[in-house]
Design a protein around this motif. Structure first.
Motif, short mmCIF file in Angstrom:
data_model
loop_
_atom_site.label_atom_id
_atom_site.label_comp_id
_atom_site.label_asym_id
_atom_site.label_seq_id
_atom_site.Cartn_x
_atom_site.Cartn_y
_atom_site.Cartn_z
N LYS A 197 -12.33 -42.97 62.62
CA LYS A 197 -11.81 -44.32 62.79
C LYS A 197 -11.16 -44.41 64.16
CE LYS A 197 -11.18 -45.18 57.85
NZ LYS A 197 -10.26 -45.62 56.78
N TRP A 198 -10.69 -45.63 64.48
CA TRP A 198 -10.16 -45.84 65.83
C TRP A 198 -8.85 -46.62 65.78
CZ3 TRP A 198 -15.21 -45.73 64.51
CH2 TRP A 198 -15.98 -44.75 65.14
N GLU A 199 -7.90 -46.14 66.55
CA GLU A 199 -6.60 -46.79 66.66
C GLU A 199 -6.59 -47.66 67.91
OE1 GLU A 199 -2.56 -44.66 66.26
OE2 GLU A 199 -2.78 -45.02 68.42
N VAL A 200 -6.17 -48.91 67.73
CA VAL A 200 -6.11 -49.87 68.85
C VAL A 200 -4.65 -50.17 69.17
CG1 VAL A 200 -6.78 -52.16 69.66
CG2 VAL A 200 -8.31 -50.89 68.12
N VAL A 201 -4.29 -50.03 70.44
CA VAL A 201 -2.94 -50.32 70.91
C VAL A 201 -3.03 -51.43 71.95
CG1 VAL A 201 -0.90 -49.42 72.08
CG2 VAL A 201 -2.14 -47.97 70.46
N LYS A 221 1.82 -51.84 71.65
CA LYS A 221 2.08 -51.97 70.22
C LYS A 221 0.81 -51.65 69.43
CE LYS A 221 5.71 -55.46 70.72
NZ LYS A 221 6.16 -56.82 70.36
N LYS A 222 0.95 -50.83 68.41
CA LYS A 222 -0.19 -50.44 67.59
C LYS A 222 -0.68 -51.62 66.77
CE LYS A 222 -1.53 -47.14 63.98
NZ LYS A 222 -1.07 -45.99 63.16
N GLU A 223 -1.95 -52.00 66.96
CA GLU A 223 -2.55 -53.10 66.21
C GLU A 223 -3.00 -52.65 64.83
OE1 GLU A 223 -3.33 -56.54 67.24
OE2 GLU A 223 -1.65 -55.97 68.52
N GLY A 224 -3.46 -51.40 64.73
CA GLY A 224 -3.95 -50.89 63.46
C GLY A 224 -5.08 -49.90 63.71
N ILE A 225 -5.66 -49.43 62.61
CA ILE A 225 -6.78 -48.48 62.66
C ILE A 225 -7.98 -49.15 62.04
CG2 ILE A 225 -7.64 -46.25 61.84
CD1 ILE A 225 -4.81 -45.20 62.01
N SER A 241 -12.35 -49.21 61.21
CA SER A 241 -13.47 -48.31 60.91
C SER A 241 -14.69 -48.59 61.78
CB SER A 241 -13.86 -48.44 59.43
OG SER A 241 -14.15 -49.80 59.11
N GLY A 242 -14.76 -49.76 62.40
CA GLY A 242 -15.86 -50.09 63.30
C GLY A 242 -15.46 -49.90 64.75
N ASN A 243 -16.42 -50.05 65.65
CA ASN A 243 -16.13 -49.82 67.07
C ASN A 243 -15.94 -51.13 67.83
OD1 ASN A 243 -18.92 -50.27 66.66
ND2 ASN A 243 -19.37 -49.45 68.70
N SER A 244 -15.21 -52.06 67.21
CA SER A 244 -14.86 -53.30 67.89
C SER A 244 -13.59 -53.88 67.27
CB SER A 244 -16.00 -54.33 67.80
OG SER A 244 -16.22 -54.71 66.45
N TYR A 245 -12.94 -54.75 68.04
CA TYR A 245 -11.70 -55.36 67.56
C TYR A 245 -11.51 -56.68 68.29
CZ TYR A 245 -6.76 -55.89 66.34
OH TYR A 245 -5.57 -56.36 65.87
N MET A 246 -11.12 -57.73 67.55
CA MET A 246 -10.84 -59.03 68.15
C MET A 246 -9.34 -59.28 68.16
SD MET A 246 -11.98 -61.86 69.55
CE MET A 246 -13.65 -62.33 69.09
N LYS A 247 -8.77 -59.42 69.35
CA LYS A 247 -7.35 -59.77 69.49
C LYS A 247 -7.24 -61.26 69.71
CE LYS A 247 -2.92 -59.28 70.13
NZ LYS A 247 -2.01 -58.99 69.00
N THR A 248 -6.46 -61.94 68.87
CA THR A 248 -6.35 -63.39 68.91
C THR A 248 -4.94 -63.82 69.29
OG1 THR A 248 -5.82 -63.50 66.56
CG2 THR A 248 -8.16 -63.60 67.16
N LYS A 249 -4.77 -65.13 69.41
CA LYS A 249 -3.47 -65.76 69.69
C LYS A 249 -2.88 -65.25 71.01
CE LYS A 249 -2.43 -66.78 64.85
NZ LYS A 249 -2.90 -68.17 65.02
N LEU A 250 -3.69 -65.27 72.05
CA LEU A 250 -3.23 -64.90 73.39
C LEU A 250 -3.05 -66.15 74.25
CD1 LEU A 250 -5.60 -61.87 74.01
CD2 LEU A 250 -3.24 -61.81 73.21
N LYS A 259 -5.51 -49.93 74.75
CA LYS A 259 -5.82 -48.51 74.61
C LYS A 259 -6.48 -48.29 73.25
CE LYS A 259 -1.74 -46.65 75.22
NZ LYS A 259 -0.72 -45.61 75.50
N VAL A 260 -7.46 -47.38 73.23
CA VAL A 260 -8.15 -47.04 71.99
C VAL A 260 -8.31 -45.52 71.93
CG1 VAL A 260 -10.27 -47.31 70.63
CG2 VAL A 260 -9.44 -49.22 72.02
N ARG A 261 -8.12 -44.94 70.75
CA ARG A 261 -8.38 -43.51 70.58
C ARG A 261 -9.00 -43.26 69.21
NH1 ARG A 261 -2.36 -40.68 70.08
NH2 ARG A 261 -1.60 -41.82 68.25
N SER A 262 -9.69 -42.14 69.09
CA SER A 262 -10.34 -41.74 67.84
C SER A 262 -9.33 -41.10 66.91
CB SER A 262 -11.48 -40.76 68.12
OG SER A 262 -12.42 -41.31 69.03
N VAL A 263 -9.54 -41.30 65.60
CA VAL A 263 -8.69 -40.71 64.57
C VAL A 263 -9.60 -40.09 63.51
CG1 VAL A 263 -6.92 -41.14 62.82
CG2 VAL A 263 -6.93 -42.49 64.94
N LYS A 264 -9.35 -38.82 63.21
CA LYS A 264 -10.16 -38.14 62.19
C LYS A 264 -9.37 -36.98 61.60
CE LYS A 264 -14.72 -36.03 61.44
NZ LYS A 264 -16.00 -35.66 62.06
#
Length: 367
Positions: free
Chosen positions: A218-222, A226-230, A232-241, A250-255
């Motif tokens: 999985k992947w952690e998105v910062v 601030k940590k957005e969450g972890i 399971s897919g390789n994409s993330y939509m950040k809203t309300k900007l 920043k993104v890193r792998s978690v396993k």
């Protein structure tokens, strides 16, 4: 003469304490916890070079959670950084876990970490290994560092961005520990690669390439520290900007409870076509086609020309109030390929900026 001799004795004693520290936990950085201090023209941690302009301070009591030491280091971001007095020995091609704690008097102040590699006293190269942003509470950073084939010593430098407005930054527990893995595999998962960011006025669509062996990963998105969450897919939509705002991602792998080094990128949202106070500005859903149609029963509520991402927004569908879920408005199921709906939107940005928008006869394609 006596005072001079006493100063030398104290200095040598401090160095011996530095070299004796951290042996039990495998940390090869002398005085990485800033526990030993020496008095020169100013009080400063032994084993570290710190410019006078940074005004180093010994901090007691305000330490990271779980810290076993008594002190931390605080500096002021007046230009320059802190670096090891001497390079530390490392093994060629071996992996190490580098980590440190930091805390800022304000958030999002940049800190860059540089590694300078040497071989038998000969300088080889300098690399930036981390770029992080401060938070107003203690935060730990970590990365996997692989020693180049032609290096056997390393110097480390932590350099905050220069800011003369009085930004204080604290550091503690700087650590470099060799990974232990008898199987020959890295103890941490491989980092993601090739981060891509599609920017809009109020959103950022973030994606990355998975490593070759990404099973159960999985992947952690910062976002902006601030940590957005972890995910399971390789994409993330950040809203309300906010339009035309710059952000750090920043993104890193978690396993299996372990993490990779971060990959990092900065991006800026698109500008609005009209200024915030322009009487001609009217927010609208960019996810509705110009001809007043949309594809699918699930409409993403992403706006253009919306200056306040936290504006009050209410919706009515065919005259009935509806509450979207996860920035998505669901149209009722229907038969056939298309159906028309009436969508009313009320927007209040505050300070007297209000709009009532009517999509009369919105054509929705079935999916």
């Amino acid at each position: 003469m006596y005072k001079y001799f006493l100063t030398i004795v104290i200095f040598i004693s401090a160095l011996l304490q530095v070299k004796a520290q951290n042996v039990t936990n495998g940390n090869i950085i002398p005085n990485g916890g800033f526990e030993t201090w020496i008095q020169g023209t100013t009080l400063r941690p032994a084993g570290w070079i710190i410019g006078n302009s940074l005004s180093p301070e010994q901090v007691k009591g305000d330490l990271p959670s779980g810290s076993k030491g008594l002190y931390a280091l605080k500096i002021w971001a007046n230009g320059g950084g802190i670096s090891l007095t001497d390079e530390v020995p490392v093994e060629s091609k071996k992996k190490y876990i580098f980590s440190f704690w930091h805390k800022g008097s304000k958030s999002l102040h940049a800190i860059k970490v540089y590694f300078s590699w040497y071989h038998n006293g000969s300088y080889k190269k300098r690399e930036q290994k981390l770029s992080v942003r401060t938070t107003e509470t203690w935060k730990k950073e970590e990365a996997i560092i692989e020693v180049p084939e032609d290096a056997n010593k390393v110097g480390i430098e932590l350099t905050p961005a220069t800011d003369y407005s009085g930004v204080g930054i604290s550091f503690d527990d700087v650590s470099l520990i060799a990974t232990e893995n008898t199987s020959g595999e890295t103890s941490s998962p491989e980092a993601p690669k090739n981060m891509k960011i599609n920017v809009f006025q109020g959103e950022m669509e973030i994606s990355w390439d998975k490593p070759a062996n990404s099973k159960d990963m999985k992947w952690e998105v910062v976002f902006d520290g601030k940590k957005e969450g972890i995910v399971s897919g390789n994409s993330y939509m950040k809203t309300k900007l906010k339009p035309n705002s710059k952000h750090n991602i920043k993104v890193r792998s978690v396993k299996d409870g372990k993490v990779s080094a971060y990959i990092e990128k900065e991006a800026t949202t698109e500008k609005m076509e009209e200024s915030e106070l322009s009487p001609n500005r009217i927010p609208y859903l960019r996810t509705i086609n110009p001809d007043g149609s949309c594809k699918g029963r699930f409409l993403k509520l992403y706006y253009n020309e919306l200056a306040n991402p936290n504006a009050e927004i209410r919706y009515k569908l065919n005259g009935m109030p509806v509450t979207p879920l996860n920035d998505t408005l669901e149209f009722p199921a229907f038969k056939g390929d298309y159906n028309n709906f009436q969508l009313e939107i009320y927007i209040n940005e505050g300070e007297g900026r209000e709009w009532e928008i009517l999509y009369n006869g919105l054509s929705v394609q079935n999916n």
